[in-house]
Write a protein that holds these residues in place. Structure first.
Motif, PDB file in Angstrom:
ATOM      1  N   ASP A 293     -23.647 -25.398 -20.690  1.00  0.00           N
ATOM      2  CA  ASP A 293     -22.330 -24.567 -20.640  1.00  0.00           C
ATOM      3  C   ASP A 293     -21.149 -25.563 -20.735  1.00  0.00           C
ATOM      4  O   ASP A 293     -19.988 -24.966 -20.439  1.00  0.00           O
ATOM      5  N   ASN A 294     -21.167 -26.929 -20.865  1.00  0.00           N
ATOM      6  CA  ASN A 294     -20.189 -27.791 -20.893  1.00  0.00           C
ATOM      7  C   ASN A 294     -19.519 -27.950 -22.226  1.00  0.00           C
ATOM      8  O   ASN A 294     -20.115 -28.699 -23.034  1.00  0.00           O
ATOM      9  N   HIS A 295     -18.536 -27.411 -22.753  1.00  0.00           N
ATOM     10  CA  HIS A 295     -17.966 -27.540 -23.998  1.00  0.00           C
ATOM     11  C   HIS A 295     -17.594 -28.949 -24.304  1.00  0.00           C
ATOM     12  O   HIS A 295     -17.558 -29.373 -25.649  1.00  0.00           O
ATOM     13  N   LEU A 296     -17.026 -29.813 -23.368  1.00  0.00           N
ATOM     14  CA  LEU A 296     -16.513 -31.155 -23.758  1.00  0.00           C
ATOM     15  C   LEU A 296     -17.888 -31.751 -24.348  1.00  0.00           C
ATOM     16  O   LEU A 296     -17.562 -32.749 -25.088  1.00  0.00           O
ATOM     17  N   LEU A 297     -19.152 -31.483 -23.715  1.00  0.00           N
ATOM     18  CA  LEU A 297     -20.366 -32.184 -24.492  1.00  0.00           C
ATOM     19  C   LEU A 297     -20.341 -32.101 -25.891  1.00  0.00           C
ATOM     20  O   LEU A 297     -20.766 -33.071 -26.479  1.00  0.00           O
ATOM     21  N   TYR A 298     -20.127 -31.099 -26.296  1.00  0.00           N
ATOM     22  CA  TYR A 298     -20.213 -30.639 -27.951  1.00  0.00           C
ATOM     23  C   TYR A 298     -18.946 -31.072 -28.708  1.00  0.00           C
ATOM     24  O   TYR A 298     -19.025 -31.493 -29.901  1.00  0.00           O
ATOM     25  N   GLU A 299     -17.587 -31.143 -27.921  1.00  0.00           N
ATOM     26  CA  GLU A 299     -16.518 -31.279 -28.656  1.00  0.00           C
ATOM     27  C   GLU A 299     -15.965 -32.837 -28.486  1.00  0.00           C
ATOM     28  O   GLU A 299     -14.822 -33.042 -29.346  1.00  0.00           O
ATOM     29  N   ASP A 301     -15.438 -36.771 -28.500  1.00  0.00           N
ATOM     30  CA  ASP A 301     -16.052 -38.131 -28.698  1.00  0.00           C
ATOM     31  C   ASP A 301     -16.348 -38.695 -27.606  1.00  0.00           C
ATOM     32  O   ASP A 301     -15.515 -39.315 -26.930  1.00  0.00           O
ATOM     33  N   GLY A 302     -17.619 -39.217 -27.415  1.00  0.00           N
ATOM     34  CA  GLY A 302     -18.136 -39.971 -26.337  1.00  0.00           C
ATOM     35  C   GLY A 302     -18.390 -39.220 -25.088  1.00  0.00           C
ATOM     36  O   GLY A 302     -18.713 -39.908 -23.854  1.00  0.00           O
ATOM     37  N   ALA A 303     -18.531 -38.162 -25.170  1.00  0.00           N
ATOM     38  CA  ALA A 303     -18.655 -37.012 -23.848  1.00  0.00           C
ATOM     39  C   ALA A 303     -20.312 -37.423 -23.421  1.00  0.00           C
ATOM     40  O   ALA A 303     -21.188 -37.653 -24.104  1.00  0.00           O
ATOM     41  N   ILE A 304     -20.218 -37.604 -22.194  1.00  0.00           N
ATOM     42  CA  ILE A 304     -21.566 -37.995 -21.235  1.00  0.00           C
ATOM     43  C   ILE A 304     -22.064 -36.666 -20.976  1.00  0.00           C
ATOM     44  O   ILE A 304     -23.239 -36.586 -20.722  1.00  0.00           O
ATOM     45  N   GLY A 305     -21.240 -35.780 -20.502  1.00  0.00           N
ATOM     46  CA  GLY A 305     -21.734 -34.399 -19.907  1.00  0.00           C
ATOM     47  C   GLY A 305     -20.972 -34.241 -18.558  1.00  0.00           C
ATOM     48  O   GLY A 305     -20.241 -34.970 -17.941  1.00  0.00           O
ATOM     49  N   GLY A 306     -21.419 -33.134 -17.808  1.00  0.00           N
ATOM     50  CA  GLY A 306     -20.664 -32.630 -16.642  1.00  0.00           C
ATOM     51  C   GLY A 306     -21.066 -31.370 -16.313  1.00  0.00           C
ATOM     52  O   GLY A 306     -22.228 -30.844 -16.544  1.00  0.00           O
ATOM     53  N   LYS A 307     -20.056 -30.736 -15.478  1.00  0.00           N
ATOM     54  CA  LYS A 307     -20.378 -29.395 -14.483  1.00  0.00           C
ATOM     55  C   LYS A 307     -19.236 -28.607 -14.609  1.00  0.00           C
ATOM     56  O   LYS A 307     -18.253 -28.953 -14.231  1.00  0.00           O
ATOM     57  N   THR A 308     -19.389 -27.306 -15.019  1.00  0.00           N
ATOM     58  CA  THR A 308     -18.265 -26.343 -14.866  1.00  0.00           C
ATOM     59  C   THR A 308     -18.673 -25.532 -13.762  1.00  0.00           C
ATOM     60  O   THR A 308     -19.470 -25.412 -12.896  1.00  0.00           O
ATOM     61  N   GLY A 309     -17.320 -24.647 -13.281  1.00  0.00           N
ATOM     62  CA  GLY A 309     -17.374 -23.733 -12.146  1.00  0.00           C
ATOM     63  C   GLY A 309     -16.563 -22.549 -12.201  1.00  0.00           C
ATOM     64  O   GLY A 309     -15.211 -22.943 -12.775  1.00  0.00           O
ATOM     65  N   TYR A 310     -16.560 -21.379 -11.542  1.00  0.00           N
ATOM     66  CA  TYR A 310     -15.447 -20.456 -11.321  1.00  0.00           C
ATOM     67  C   TYR A 310     -16.107 -19.556 -10.299  1.00  0.00           C
ATOM     68  O   TYR A 310     -17.270 -19.061 -10.180  1.00  0.00           O
ATOM     69  N   THR A 311     -15.044 -19.187  -9.514  1.00  0.00           N
ATOM     70  CA  THR A 311     -15.267 -18.031  -8.706  1.00  0.00           C
ATOM     71  C   THR A 311     -13.680 -17.279  -8.611  1.00  0.00           C
ATOM     72  O   THR A 311     -12.588 -18.189  -8.887  1.00  0.00           O
TER      73      THR A 311
END
Length: 433
Positions: A293-299, A301-311
């Motif tokens: 669910d992390n758009h940075l991973l797809y968009e 350059d050089g993205a490693i990954g991460g985690k999103t959140g919302y409340t």
């Protein structure tokens, strides 16, 4: 902003979207948060934190999620260390930049944020780094750090109705379904499944025991602004984190090879579950793909990954990492908004800004995990090589409510496509007649 695109994935992505429309258009949306962010068009101004409004506790809640259970009392605010963890400069509450740094990029709505070097531990830049906020699903980083070393990844567990009934975002665990712990971690980290968090916590002794272990690890790592109240990140009494702590916890999680692998994984297949034997109309539920669910991973350059959140109380929260020119930086956002840019886009702006600073520029340092002194490096796991899996993370939901809007738009577009197809078919039949 360094954006990457994947033209060769277009057809596959379109097929995935249409398949999702077919499966979801006429069914309730599973696991989506019921409360939505404001859609007002009022211009957004980045909150000013110079007066340290959140030095002791997060902002007041807007709902009843932090009201203690009957017979219990809300925990007292966490103590404030006599010296800021990470260095004197990080005791500031406003924007903190290294000497000679230029102006920040525009459009950063996060109330607090930080960028740090994953390898050296140096903090590159920050805003209200020790201000206390709510983590939402980014606290799953801490849950993963506790659970991955403790559980047998190959062990198969059976889903329960309590798992399936978990509040908030759900990946789609069903009672009677069989899941390996690795699959539960895929659901937890990639799709932010609160049902997966429940199934994992059950193996660690239940929610209370798991929260206790999470808080013990946070204290051990000197994440002293952090207190988990739930394993999943749903708001609860005393829940707290800071931009500094979130970077620190993410850095620790990156020492676990499975965590580094899963934040970088785009899509996997997830098991289905059997029909409810008490419901004669129910049928077996087939497996389905889940996507990160992390758009940075797809968009990016050089993205490693991460985690999103919302409340509702935490608003948008985000942590991710990227690599450029041999440097790996982590960026954290707390109490952000989807205006004027989505969290991943704000993170991309801060990463671009930080990568452009001179090498060695910093305003502090994350501590060593085993001491109270600044750390020079830790053994970080590396994610696997980028694959060509099809991204589609919005289709199963995310506590980041901006993704909920994306899903609604997908359904609307799918409906329009369906109408057009039907009209064309009718026109052809009319011509034949």
């Amino acid at each position: 902003m360094s954006i990457r695109r994947y033209p060769h994935r277009t057809a596959a992505m379109a097929a995935a979207v249409l398949a999702a429309v077919a499966g979801l258009a006429f069914a309730p949306l599973p696991g989506l948060a019921t409360a939505q962010p404001s859609t007002t068009t009022t211009p957004f101004t980045t909150p000013n934190t110079d007066s340290c409004p959140n030095k002791t506790s997060p902002p007041p809640p807007i709902d009843t999620s932090e009201v203690p259970e009957p017979g219990q009392t809300a925990p007292a605010a966490l103590p404030i260390p006599s010296s800021p963890v990470g260095g004197k400069q990080l005791g500031g509450c406003g924007v903190i930049l290294p000497s000679g740094a230029g102006a920040l990029p525009e459009g950063i709505s996060a109330t607090a944020w930080e960028v740090a070097d994953l390898d050296t531990g140096k903090v590159i830049a920050a805003k209200d780094p020790h201000g206390r906020y709510r983590p939402a699903s980014t606290i799953k980083v801490l849950l993963a750090s506790v659970a991955i070393p403790a559980l047998d990844l190959n062990k198969t567990v059976v889903g329960t109705q309590d798992d399936a009934n978990a509040d908030g975002t759900r990946v789609g665990i069903g009672a009677g379904g069989h899941y390996t712990n690795k699959q539960l971690f895929q659901a937890l980290i990639m799709a932010s499944g609160n049902d997966a968090a429940h199934a994992i916590a059950a193996q660690l002794g239940g929610d209370d025991a798991t929260v206790g272990k999470m808080n013990a690890l946070a204290k051990q790592l000197q994440a002293l602004d952090t207190r988990a109240a739930t394993p999943s990140g749903l708001d609860g009494p005393g829940m707290s984190i800071s931009a500094f702590d979130l970077a620190l916890l993410f850095r620790h999680a990156m020492t676990l090879p499975l965590f580094a692998e899963l934040i970088h994984t785009e899509q996997v297949d997830f098991p289905g579950f059997p029909a409810d034997p008490k419901n004669p109309d129910d049928k077996d539920h087939p497996g389905f793909p889940i996507a990160n669910d992390n758009h940075l991973l797809y968009e990016y350059d050089g993205a490693i990954g991460g985690k999103t959140g919302y409340t509702d109380d935490a608003r948008q929260t985000f942590v991710a990492a990227a690599e450029r020119n041999g440097h790996r930086y982590v960026v954290t956002l707390l109490k952000a908004d989807v205006r004027p840019f989505r969290p991943w886009e704000q993170a991309a702006k801060l990463l671009d800004y930080s990568f452009a600073l001179p090498s060695g520029a910093n305003v502090g340092s994350m501590p060593d995990e085993n001491s109270k002194t600044p750390n020079s490096s830790v053994a970080l796991a590396s994610p696997p090589a980028t694959d060509d899996a099809v991204p589609g993370g919005d289709l199963r939901g995310d506590q980041a409510t901006g993704n909920n809007h994306t899903l609604r738009m997908v359904l609307i577009v799918g409906g329009v496509i369906l109408v057009v197809v039907l009209l064309l078919a009718a026109r052809r039949m009319s011509r034949r007649r």
